[in-house]
Design a protein around this motif. Sequence first.
Motif, PDB file in Angstrom:
ATOM      1  N   TYR A  14       0.857  -1.177   0.000  1.00 21.57           N
ATOM      2  CA  TYR A  14       0.000   0.000   0.000  1.00 21.57           C
ATOM      3  C   TYR A  14       0.899   1.234   0.000  1.00 21.57           C
ATOM      4  CZ  TYR A  14      -3.839  -3.104   1.141  1.00 21.57           C
ATOM      5  OH  TYR A  14      -4.779  -4.098   1.106  1.00 21.57           O
ATOM      6  N   ASP A  72       0.453   7.280  -1.901  1.00 26.98           N
ATOM      7  CA  ASP A  72      -0.247   8.034  -2.956  1.00 26.98           C
ATOM      8  C   ASP A  72      -1.602   7.436  -3.336  1.00 26.98           C
ATOM      9  OD1 ASP A  72       0.447   5.781  -4.428  1.00 26.98           O
ATOM     10  OD2 ASP A  72       1.566   6.870  -5.959  1.00 26.98           O
ATOM     11  N   GLY A  73      -2.055   6.421  -2.579  1.00 28.32           N
ATOM     12  CA  GLY A  73      -3.365   5.825  -2.857  1.00 28.32           C
ATOM     13  C   GLY A  73      -3.339   4.691  -3.866  1.00 28.32           C
ATOM     14  N   THR A  74      -2.153   4.216  -4.211  1.00 34.56           N
ATOM     15  CA  THR A  74      -2.041   3.055  -5.103  1.00 34.56           C
ATOM     16  C   THR A  74      -1.597   1.848  -4.284  1.00 34.56           C
ATOM     17  OG1 THR A  74       0.264   3.530  -5.680  1.00 34.56           O
ATOM     18  CG2 THR A  74      -1.456   4.479  -7.100  1.00 34.56           C
ATOM     19  N   TYR A  75      -1.921   0.679  -4.799  1.00 36.22           N
ATOM     20  CA  TYR A  75      -1.490  -0.552  -4.144  1.00 36.22           C
ATOM     21  C   TYR A  75      -1.158  -1.581  -5.215  1.00 36.22           C
ATOM     22  CZ  TYR A  75      -5.819  -2.982  -5.262  1.00 36.22           C
ATOM     23  OH  TYR A  75      -6.842  -3.576  -5.934  1.00 36.22           O
ATOM     24  N   THR A  84      -6.083   1.250  -7.046  1.00 39.54           N
ATOM     25  CA  THR A  84      -6.099   2.409  -6.162  1.00 39.54           C
ATOM     26  C   THR A  84      -6.978   2.108  -4.948  1.00 39.54           C
ATOM     27  OG1 THR A  84      -7.977   3.383  -7.325  1.00 39.54           O
ATOM     28  CG2 THR A  84      -5.768   4.039  -8.063  1.00 39.54           C
ATOM     29  N   TYR A  85      -6.740   2.871  -3.898  1.00 36.95           N
ATOM     30  CA  TYR A  85      -7.543   2.705  -2.689  1.00 36.95           C
ATOM     31  C   TYR A  85      -7.673   4.054  -1.976  1.00 36.95           C
ATOM     32  CZ  TYR A  85      -3.437   3.172   0.289  1.00 36.95           C
ATOM     33  OH  TYR A  85      -2.326   3.661   0.929  1.00 36.95           O
ATOM     34  N   GLU A  86      -8.691   4.138  -1.131  1.00 35.64           N
ATOM     35  CA  GLU A  86      -8.879   5.268  -0.227  1.00 35.64           C
ATOM     36  C   GLU A  86      -9.207   4.701   1.137  1.00 35.64           C
ATOM     37  OE1 GLU A  86     -11.783   8.161  -1.458  1.00 35.64           O
ATOM     38  OE2 GLU A  86     -11.194   7.947  -3.559  1.00 35.64           O
ATOM     39  N   LYS A 130      -2.475  -4.260  -9.813  1.00 39.26           N
ATOM     40  CA  LYS A 130      -2.368  -2.904  -9.290  1.00 39.26           C
ATOM     41  C   LYS A 130      -3.737  -2.252  -9.248  1.00 39.26           C
ATOM     42  CE  LYS A 130       2.281  -2.108 -11.064  1.00 39.26           C
ATOM     43  NZ  LYS A 130       3.133  -1.178 -11.810  1.00 39.26           N
ATOM     44  N   TYR A 182     -11.546   0.303  -2.520  1.00 38.73           N
ATOM     45  CA  TYR A 182     -10.699   0.086  -3.689  1.00 38.73           C
ATOM     46  C   TYR A 182     -11.353   0.661  -4.935  1.00 38.73           C
ATOM     47  CZ  TYR A 182      -8.147  -3.122  -0.680  1.00 38.73           C
ATOM     48  OH  TYR A 182      -7.412  -3.662   0.342  1.00 38.73           O
ATOM     49  N   GLY A 183     -10.525   0.998  -5.921  1.00 39.84           N
ATOM     50  CA  GLY A 183     -10.997   1.579  -7.172  1.00 39.84           C
ATOM     51  C   GLY A 183     -11.945   0.706  -7.954  1.00 39.84           C
TER      52      GLY A 183
END
Length: 118
Positions: A7, A10-13, A74-76, A72, A84-85
């Motif tokens: 994680y 920058d909000g990417t995983y 994104t997440y918040e 890959k 997740y995105g």
Amino acid sequence: MRTTYKYNKDGTYSTTVTILNISDVRKEYRALVVEGARINSESKGKFLTTDDVKYYENYADKVLNDTCKENKGTYEIDGNKLLYGDSTTETFGFKNKQLILKGVTQSGNSYKIVLNRK
């Protein structure tokens, strides 16, 4: 089999699956896939050709390669939830140096993942 979750701030995983004894697993998995195809073919009165065996071995390799590729997204963070995105949501908590994720699969099954910090 080892799964690594990373994680980033920058909000990417990313998640990566590594099969530690991939040569042994590949050999065994190929044999299982070919054996299943052989049983299926023989139940229909047919036999596998050399080309059929190669096809099923390549298919087994593709499944393993797809399993081990990096994913890959994104997440918040919203409270104790990871959003997740792809619209997946998991709750999370910490215990010692462990991150504990809980969620529900698309088919409705609950799961719990315990991750150890490196």
